[in-house]
Design a protein around this motif. Structure first.
Motif, short mmCIF file in Angstrom:
data_model
loop_
_atom_site.label_atom_id
_atom_site.label_comp_id
_atom_site.label_asym_id
_atom_site.label_seq_id
_atom_site.Cartn_x
_atom_site.Cartn_y
_atom_site.Cartn_z
N GLY A 13 -1.78 -11.89 -11.13
CA GLY A 13 -1.93 -11.60 -12.73
C GLY A 13 -2.85 -10.64 -13.00
O GLY A 13 -3.04 -10.41 -14.22
N SER A 14 -3.67 -9.92 -12.35
CA SER A 14 -4.36 -8.91 -12.71
C SER A 14 -3.71 -7.50 -12.60
O SER A 14 -2.77 -7.39 -11.93
CB SER A 14 -5.68 -8.95 -11.64
N THR A 15 -4.36 -6.83 -13.41
CA THR A 15 -3.72 -5.23 -13.47
C THR A 15 -4.68 -4.32 -12.39
O THR A 15 -4.58 -3.22 -12.61
CB THR A 15 -3.42 -4.93 -14.77
N TRP A 16 -5.25 -4.88 -11.70
CA TRP A 16 -6.37 -3.76 -11.02
C TRP A 16 -5.72 -2.78 -10.32
O TRP A 16 -6.17 -1.66 -10.10
CB TRP A 16 -6.83 -4.88 -9.82
N TYR A 17 -4.26 -2.76 -9.81
CA TYR A 17 -3.54 -1.88 -9.11
C TYR A 17 -2.67 -0.88 -9.90
O TYR A 17 -2.37 0.05 -9.61
CB TYR A 17 -2.61 -2.54 -8.14
N GLU A 18 -2.92 -0.98 -11.43
CA GLU A 18 -2.17 -0.07 -12.07
C GLU A 18 -2.81 1.42 -12.50
O GLU A 18 -1.95 2.11 -12.29
CB GLU A 18 -1.78 -0.83 -13.67
N ASP A 19 -3.90 1.46 -12.59
CA ASP A 19 -4.52 2.48 -12.91
C ASP A 19 -6.07 2.45 -12.17
O ASP A 19 -6.92 1.80 -12.87
CB ASP A 19 -4.51 3.02 -14.16
N ALA A 20 -6.36 3.07 -11.09
CA ALA A 20 -7.65 2.68 -10.49
C ALA A 20 -8.16 4.20 -10.23
O ALA A 20 -7.32 5.07 -9.89
CB ALA A 20 -7.52 1.87 -9.35
N PRO A 21 -9.39 4.22 -9.76
CA PRO A 21 -9.60 5.80 -9.35
C PRO A 21 -9.51 5.91 -7.84
O PRO A 21 -10.33 5.96 -7.08
CB PRO A 21 -11.27 5.46 -9.67
N LEU A 22 -8.25 6.21 -7.48
CA LEU A 22 -8.11 6.64 -6.21
C LEU A 22 -7.60 8.27 -6.28
O LEU A 22 -7.23 8.79 -7.35
CB LEU A 22 -6.55 6.08 -5.93
N SER A 23 -7.79 8.82 -5.27
CA SER A 23 -7.19 10.39 -5.18
C SER A 23 -5.53 10.17 -5.20
O SER A 23 -4.95 9.42 -4.86
CB SER A 23 -7.98 10.88 -3.61
N GLN A 24 -5.26 11.38 -5.27
CA GLN A 24 -3.74 11.63 -5.39
C GLN A 24 -3.17 11.31 -4.04
O GLN A 24 -2.11 10.41 -3.87
CB GLN A 24 -3.29 13.16 -5.79
N GLY A 25 -3.94 11.74 -2.94
CA GLY A 25 -3.37 11.43 -1.65
C GLY A 25 -3.32 9.86 -1.38
O GLY A 25 -2.30 9.34 -0.74
N GLU A 26 -4.35 9.02 -1.83
CA GLU A 26 -4.44 7.63 -1.61
C GLU A 26 -3.39 7.12 -2.54
O GLU A 26 -2.70 6.01 -1.96
CB GLU A 26 -5.76 6.99 -2.23
N GLY A 39 -1.88 2.29 10.41
CA GLY A 39 -2.42 3.07 10.94
C GLY A 39 -3.70 3.13 10.69
O GLY A 39 -4.49 2.69 9.49
N THR A 40 -4.38 4.43 11.25
CA THR A 40 -5.87 5.00 10.63
C THR A 40 -5.88 5.24 9.18
O THR A 40 -6.89 4.60 8.43
CB THR A 40 -6.40 5.91 11.42
N ALA A 41 -5.13 6.03 8.57
CA ALA A 41 -5.07 6.19 7.24
C ALA A 41 -4.76 4.93 6.19
O ALA A 41 -5.52 4.92 5.34
CB ALA A 41 -3.82 7.36 6.91
N GLU A 42 -4.05 4.16 6.76
CA GLU A 42 -3.75 2.87 6.16
C GLU A 42 -4.83 2.12 5.97
O GLU A 42 -5.22 1.27 5.10
CB GLU A 42 -2.46 2.19 6.49
#
Length: 137
Positions: free
Chosen positions: A53-66, A110-113
């Protein structure tokens, strides 16, 4: 780490090696190891995120690649019965249709994930701590 717990699932999942990874009682990830039967497609390990029920995954400080790696793992609803069906969700600034309650699914990461999952856990921990602070105010 204080507040972290692993809870073995019951019900449908009782016969599987399936756990909820919790932080102060709130889900962060769900883990399935060596799924069998209908869940064999998820072997050897699958990790799901939970939006709770949280929106934590909507807009977070991730790089474009992430973000792009997350988008490859958006959990499209498979109508498994664990939720009422997929919905439209914004996942790291991009809209998707028919997304499961578990917004992201990583089968045999994998490693990146795995590095990304660590980053996502940190984001979810921050989200949970913020919500705990809000309840104390």
């Amino acid at each position: 780490m204080e507040g972290v717990a692993f809870e073995r699932a019951g019900g449908y999942w009782a016969g599987q090696y399936y756990w909820a990874a919790l932080y102060f009682g709130e889900p962060v990830f769900y883990l399935l190891i060596n799924g069998t039967g209908d869940e064999a497609a998820f072997a050897p390990i699958t990790v799901w995120t939970d939006d709770s029920g949280s929106t934590w995954y909507e807009d977070a400080p991730l790089s474009q690649g992430e973000k792009e790696l997350c988008w490859k793992h958006v959990d499209v609803c498979g109508h498994c019965g664990s939720c009422p069906g997929g919905t439209e969700k914004t996942v790291f600034c991009r809209k998707f249709d028919d997304v499961c309650r578990t917004a992201l699914r990583f089968i045999a990461p994998g490693t990146a994930e795995m590095a990304l999952l660590q980053r996502l856990a940190e984001l979810r921990f921050t989200d949970i701590r913020g919500r705990i602070r809000e309840r104390k105010i």
